[in-house]
Design an enzyme around this catalytic site. Structure first.
Site, short mmCIF file in Angstrom:
data_model
loop_
_atom_site.label_atom_id
_atom_site.label_comp_id
_atom_site.label_asym_id
_atom_site.label_seq_id
_atom_site.Cartn_x
_atom_site.Cartn_y
_atom_site.Cartn_z
N LEU A 1 -7.27 5.57 -9.53
CA LEU A 1 -7.69 4.35 -8.85
C LEU A 1 -7.45 3.13 -9.73
N SER B 1 0.83 -1.20 0.00
CA SER B 1 0.00 0.00 0.00
C SER B 1 0.87 1.26 0.00
N GLY C 1 -4.74 -23.20 16.91
CA GLY C 1 -4.56 -22.08 17.85
C GLY C 1 -3.43 -21.17 17.43
N ARG D 1 3.09 -30.63 11.82
CA ARG D 1 2.18 -30.76 12.96
C ARG D 1 1.61 -32.18 13.04
N LEU E 1 -9.12 11.26 -1.52
CA LEU E 1 -10.39 11.28 -2.26
C LEU E 1 -11.55 11.03 -1.29
N ARG F 1 -5.67 -0.11 -8.25
CA ARG F 1 -6.42 -1.37 -8.24
C ARG F 1 -5.67 -2.45 -9.00
N GLN G 1 -7.01 -36.25 4.48
CA GLN G 1 -7.69 -35.80 3.25
C GLN G 1 -8.29 -34.40 3.39
N PHE H 1 -3.00 10.54 -1.10
CA PHE H 1 -4.05 10.77 -2.08
C PHE H 1 -5.37 10.87 -1.35
N GLU I 1 -10.00 0.96 -2.37
CA GLU I 1 -9.87 0.93 -3.83
C GLU I 1 -11.12 0.38 -4.51
P1 TGC Z 1 -19.47 7.96 -13.40
O1 TGC Z 1 -20.57 8.93 -13.66
O2 TGC Z 1 -19.59 6.55 -13.85
O3 TGC Z 1 -18.09 8.55 -14.01
C1 TGC Z 1 -17.67 9.87 -13.77
C2 TGC Z 1 -16.52 10.15 -14.73
O4 TGC Z 1 -15.43 9.25 -14.43
C3 TGC Z 1 -15.19 8.37 -15.56
N1 TGC Z 1 -14.89 7.04 -14.98
C4 TGC Z 1 -13.65 6.53 -14.97
N2 TGC Z 1 -12.50 7.00 -15.48
C5 TGC Z 1 -11.40 6.25 -15.29
N3 TGC Z 1 -11.43 5.06 -14.64
C6 TGC Z 1 -12.56 4.57 -14.11
N4 TGC Z 1 -12.56 3.41 -13.45
C7 TGC Z 1 -13.75 5.32 -14.28
N5 TGC Z 1 -15.04 5.14 -13.88
C8 TGC Z 1 -15.73 6.21 -14.33
C9 TGC Z 1 -16.45 8.44 -16.39
O5 TGC Z 1 -16.15 8.13 -17.73
C10 TGC Z 1 -16.84 9.89 -16.20
O6 TGC Z 1 -15.96 10.67 -16.97
P2 TGC Z 1 -16.39 12.12 -17.58
O7 TGC Z 1 -15.23 12.53 -18.41
O8 TGC Z 1 -17.65 11.85 -18.35
O9 TGC Z 1 -16.60 13.02 -16.42
O10 TGC Z 1 -19.14 8.00 -11.86
P3 TGC Z 1 -20.03 7.57 -10.63
O11 TGC Z 1 -20.09 8.72 -9.70
O12 TGC Z 1 -21.32 6.97 -11.09
O13 TGC Z 1 -19.11 6.48 -9.93
C11 TGC Z 1 -18.82 5.25 -10.44
C12 TGC Z 1 -18.11 4.39 -9.36
C13 TGC Z 1 -19.05 3.98 -8.26
C14 TGC Z 1 -17.57 3.16 -10.08
C15 TGC Z 1 -16.94 5.19 -8.76
O14 TGC Z 1 -17.38 6.26 -8.04
C16 TGC Z 1 -16.06 4.34 -7.85
O15 TGC Z 1 -15.13 3.69 -8.35
N6 TGC Z 1 -16.25 4.32 -6.48
C17 TGC Z 1 -15.33 3.70 -5.57
C18 TGC Z 1 -14.43 4.74 -4.95
C19 TGC Z 1 -13.08 4.19 -4.62
O16 TGC Z 1 -12.65 3.17 -5.10
N7 TGC Z 1 -12.34 4.90 -3.77
C20 TGC Z 1 -10.98 4.57 -3.51
C21 TGC Z 1 -10.26 5.69 -2.82
S1 TGC Z 1 -8.48 5.54 -2.82
C22 TGC Z 1 -8.14 4.25 -1.84
O17 TGC Z 1 -8.96 3.53 -1.40
C23 TGC Z 1 -6.68 3.98 -1.58
S2 TGC Z 1 -6.43 2.54 -0.63
C24 TGC Z 1 -4.75 2.42 -0.50
C25 TGC Z 1 -4.13 1.65 -1.60
O18 TGC Z 1 -4.46 1.84 -2.77
O19 TGC Z 1 -3.24 0.82 -1.30
P1 FAD Z 2 -19.32 3.00 2.11
O1 FAD Z 2 -19.23 3.63 0.77
O2 FAD Z 2 -20.10 3.69 3.16
O3 FAD Z 2 -19.89 1.52 1.94
C1 FAD Z 2 -20.44 0.77 3.04
C2 FAD Z 2 -20.99 -0.53 2.46
O4 FAD Z 2 -22.05 -0.24 1.55
C3 FAD Z 2 -19.96 -1.33 1.66
O5 FAD Z 2 -20.15 -2.70 1.87
C4 FAD Z 2 -20.29 -0.97 0.24
O6 FAD Z 2 -19.87 -1.94 -0.70
C5 FAD Z 2 -21.80 -0.89 0.32
N1 FAD Z 2 -22.36 -0.13 -0.80
C6 FAD Z 2 -22.08 1.15 -1.14
N2 FAD Z 2 -22.77 1.50 -2.25
C7 FAD Z 2 -23.50 0.42 -2.59
C8 FAD Z 2 -24.41 0.16 -3.65
N3 FAD Z 2 -24.69 1.07 -4.59
N4 FAD Z 2 -24.97 -1.06 -3.70
C9 FAD Z 2 -24.68 -1.99 -2.76
N5 FAD Z 2 -23.83 -1.80 -1.75
C10 FAD Z 2 -23.24 -0.62 -1.67
N6 FAD Z 2 -9.31 6.50 0.50
C11 FAD Z 2 -8.55 7.46 -0.13
O7 FAD Z 2 -9.09 8.36 -0.78
N7 FAD Z 2 -7.19 7.43 -0.04
C12 FAD Z 2 -6.53 6.48 0.67
O8 FAD Z 2 -5.28 6.49 0.72
C13 FAD Z 2 -7.30 5.47 1.34
N8 FAD Z 2 -6.67 4.52 2.12
C14 FAD Z 2 -7.44 3.66 2.87
C15 FAD Z 2 -6.82 2.81 3.79
C16 FAD Z 2 -7.58 1.97 4.61
C17 FAD Z 2 -6.92 1.10 5.63
C18 FAD Z 2 -9.00 1.95 4.45
C19 FAD Z 2 -9.85 1.03 5.30
C20 FAD Z 2 -9.61 2.78 3.55
C21 FAD Z 2 -8.85 3.65 2.75
N9 FAD Z 2 -9.46 4.57 1.88
C22 FAD Z 2 -8.71 5.53 1.23
C23 FAD Z 2 -10.91 4.67 1.83
C24 FAD Z 2 -11.58 3.56 1.01
O9 FAD Z 2 -11.37 3.75 -0.35
C25 FAD Z 2 -13.07 3.56 1.38
O10 FAD Z 2 -13.17 3.04 2.69
C26 FAD Z 2 -13.89 2.73 0.41
O11 FAD Z 2 -13.93 3.33 -0.86
C27 FAD Z 2 -15.34 2.50 0.91
O12 FAD Z 2 -15.92 3.67 1.33
P2 FAD Z 2 -16.67 3.72 2.79
O13 FAD Z 2 -15.71 3.20 3.79
O14 FAD Z 2 -17.19 5.09 2.96
O15 FAD Z 2 -17.84 2.69 2.67
#
Ligand code: TGC
Ligand code: FAD
Length: 396
Positions: A251, A102, A352, A280, A142, A255, A291, A140, A375
């Site tokens: 992302l 990460s 355990g 063990r 978001l 991912r 098995q 980052f 992610e």
């Molecule tokens: P939607 O209306 O579908 O799209 C908005 C705009 O974004 C474009 N787009 C993408 N572009 C690149 N890659 C993708 N995967 C894309 N998905 C959509 C789309 O073409 C559009 O572009 P434009 O030019 O027309 O504006 O967006 P939506 O609001 O309906 O959302 C779709 C959804 C649910 C898939 C998206 O919001 C989503 O992926 N949600 C999950 C959020 C998430 O993953 N957060 C992660 C935060 S970072 C993190 O967790 C770091 S963890 C630490 C580590 O990485 O190790």
């Molecule tokens: P929510 O969005 O509140 O979701 C709660 C539950 O509802 C989930 O089970 C989800 O799948 C479900 N759900 C949501 N929408 C739907 C739907 N439409 N239909 C059915 N089920 C649904 N973010 C960053 O930006 N940068 C980082 O560096 C980063 N690092 C992280 C590190 C850790 C250790 C953790 C735990 C999280 C990190 N995140 C980071 C945030 C992470 O990306 C979010 O936790 C993740 O995207 C989910 O958002 P949430 O926790 O608000 O859950």
């Protein structure tokens, strides 16, 4: 009853399908270098770091020394390695700990990628070389407390004021936040655009308190970002991104690394379980001779080999320029779920002992609970794949 004598294994349990043969020499060399580093510098200590809830800063310096930060990006002094080589590095890092992968992932695939993809030439020259060398650590931002799966509902706001921007809001769950020198923060403007800003440590009104009491990813820094009237010059705004496509494209990169990394965590648990099962003795013979244990090991090997093949195929597609975000979603869904199943099964084999940090298994298992969620949650990726299959978006 006497144990049956064990015949030597006829196939390498860690490379049952001979996937290694599909890698070229450079890919293997990168993989082996990272594997050796992880075995020497991460594995012996990470149980303690996990218990203490720390990731020592010097580890980041050492990871930078290996050239891993932004290794898959090119120009600006960056290595420009292939996607497959980067994926293999992620796999080896996560075989150590998801937190180590990460740290590299957030630095290279999120913070550096955001600047590399959406920044100006001047911004790239200014920050990328120093981030590659580890002099500057990035994060980052978001996610917000009330905007995780749906980042479009973010409340963090950026207001134009002369040649500056004024940022207000907060971000939640931000990896590396507290230790970062710069944060790529995504905010909505008065024009309803989504813009990325490089917020630098020390800017007035900006703070990054660490989040504690985690039971997962404990050897990783997780933080809140607080933005209270933070004045950011226009030269810190990433000019090429103006919608959610900006952060979502980053992302995709992170991912992709998880598709590989999850298999690394699974492999580490499998190795621990296999060694343990052979040693063990219960009811007079090694549990590997029963098995039920063999079924568990066979299922684990199946999942690891399947996951490796999926990762490699997705990596080759990325290198060929044919990869789509939906492919990455399928890979993340399948490989993280598969890895969690492997780790849980490994934990049962250890009995355990499976619940202590003396073995890597429960640490990986707990880490993967975060990987399942961050992610894009398993459900979000299911819906991305569902939309690609049916043509109907079911998010809302
Ligand atoms: P939607 O209306 O579908 O799209 C908005 C705009 O974004 C474009 N787009 C993408 N572009 C690149 N890659 C993708 N995967 C894309 N998905 C959509 C789309 O073409 C559009 O572009 P434009 O030019 O027309 O504006 O967006 P939506 O609001 O309906 O959302 C779709 C959804 C649910 C898939 C998206 O919001 C989503 O992926 N949600 C999950 C959020 C998430 O993953 N957060 C992660 C935060 S970072 C993190 O967790 C770091 S963890 C630490 C580590 O990485 O190790
Ligand atoms: P929510 O969005 O509140 O979701 C709660 C539950 O509802 C989930 O089970 C989800 O799948 C479900 N759900 C949501 N929408 C739907 C739907 N439409 N239909 C059915 N089920 C649904 N973010 C960053 O930006 N940068 C980082 O560096 C980063 N690092 C992280 C590190 C850790 C250790 C953790 C735990 C999280 C990190 N995140 C980071 C945030 C992470 O990306 C979010 O936790 C993740 O995207 C989910 O958002 P949430 O926790 O608000 O859950």
């Amino acid at each position: 009853m006497a144990a049956k004598s064990a015949a030597p294994p006829t196939l390498d349990p860690l490379d049952f399908l001979a996937v290694d043969a599909l890698l070229d020499e450079e890919e293997k060399a990168i993989r082996d270098t990272v594997r050796a580093f992880v075995r020497e510098r991460i594995v012996p200590h990470v149980g303690d770091w996990f218990e203490e809830g720390i990731l020592p800063r010097e580890v980041l310096t050492e990871l930078a020394g290996l050239g891993l930060f932004g290794m898959h990006l090119d120009g600006y002094g960056l290595p420009g390695a292939s996607a497959v080589a980067y994926g293999l590095a992620c796999m080896e890092l996560e075989a150590g700990d998801s937190g180590t992968r990460s740290a590299v992932s957030v630095q290279g695939s999120l913070a550096m990628f955001a600047i590399w993809r959406w920044g100006s030439e001047e911004q790239k020259e200014r920050w990328l070389p120093r981030m590659h060398s580890g002099e500057l650590i990035g994060c980052f931002g978001l996610t917000e407390a009330d905007a995780g799966s749906d980042p479009g509902s973010m409340r963090t706001h950026a207001r134009r004021d002369g040649t500056d921007w004024v940022l207000n809001g907060s971000k939640m769950w931000i990896t590396n936040g507290t230790i970062a020198d710069l944060a790529v923060v995504w905010a909505r403007t008065d024009e309803s655009e989504v813009r990325g800003f490089v917020v630098e440590k020390g800017m007035r009104g900006f703070s990054a308190p660490e989040i504690h009491k985690k039971l997962s990813l404990r050897a990783s820094v997780t933080s809140e970002l607080v933005l209270d009237d933070v004045r950011v010059p226009d030269e810190n705004m990433l000019p090429e991104a103006s919608s959610l496509r900006g952060p979502l494209s980053c992302l995709d990169e992170a991912r992709y690394g998880i598709v590989w990394g999850a298999v690394g965590a699974a492999r580490a648990c499998f190795e621990a379980a296999l060694d343990y099962a052979k040693e063990r003795i219960v009811f007079g013979k090694p549990i590997s001779a029963y098995q039920l244990t063999q079924e568990k090991l066979a299922e684990m090997a199946l999942e690891i080999n399947r996951g490796t093949l999926v990762a490699l195929h997705i990596g080759r597609m990325k290198d060929a320029g044919t990869l789509r975000p939906e492919h990455v979603s399928l890979g993340k869904m399948g490989n993280v779920r598969g890895a969690l199943e492997v780790c849980r099964s490994a934990r049962t084999i250890l009995g355990g002992n499976g619940i202590t940090l003396e073995y890597p298994v429960i640490r990986h298992m707990n880490n993967l609970e975060s990987v399942l969620t961050y992610e894009g949650t398993h459900e979000v990726h299911t819906l991305v794949v569902g939309a690609a299959i049916t043509g109907t978006q079911a998010f809302r």
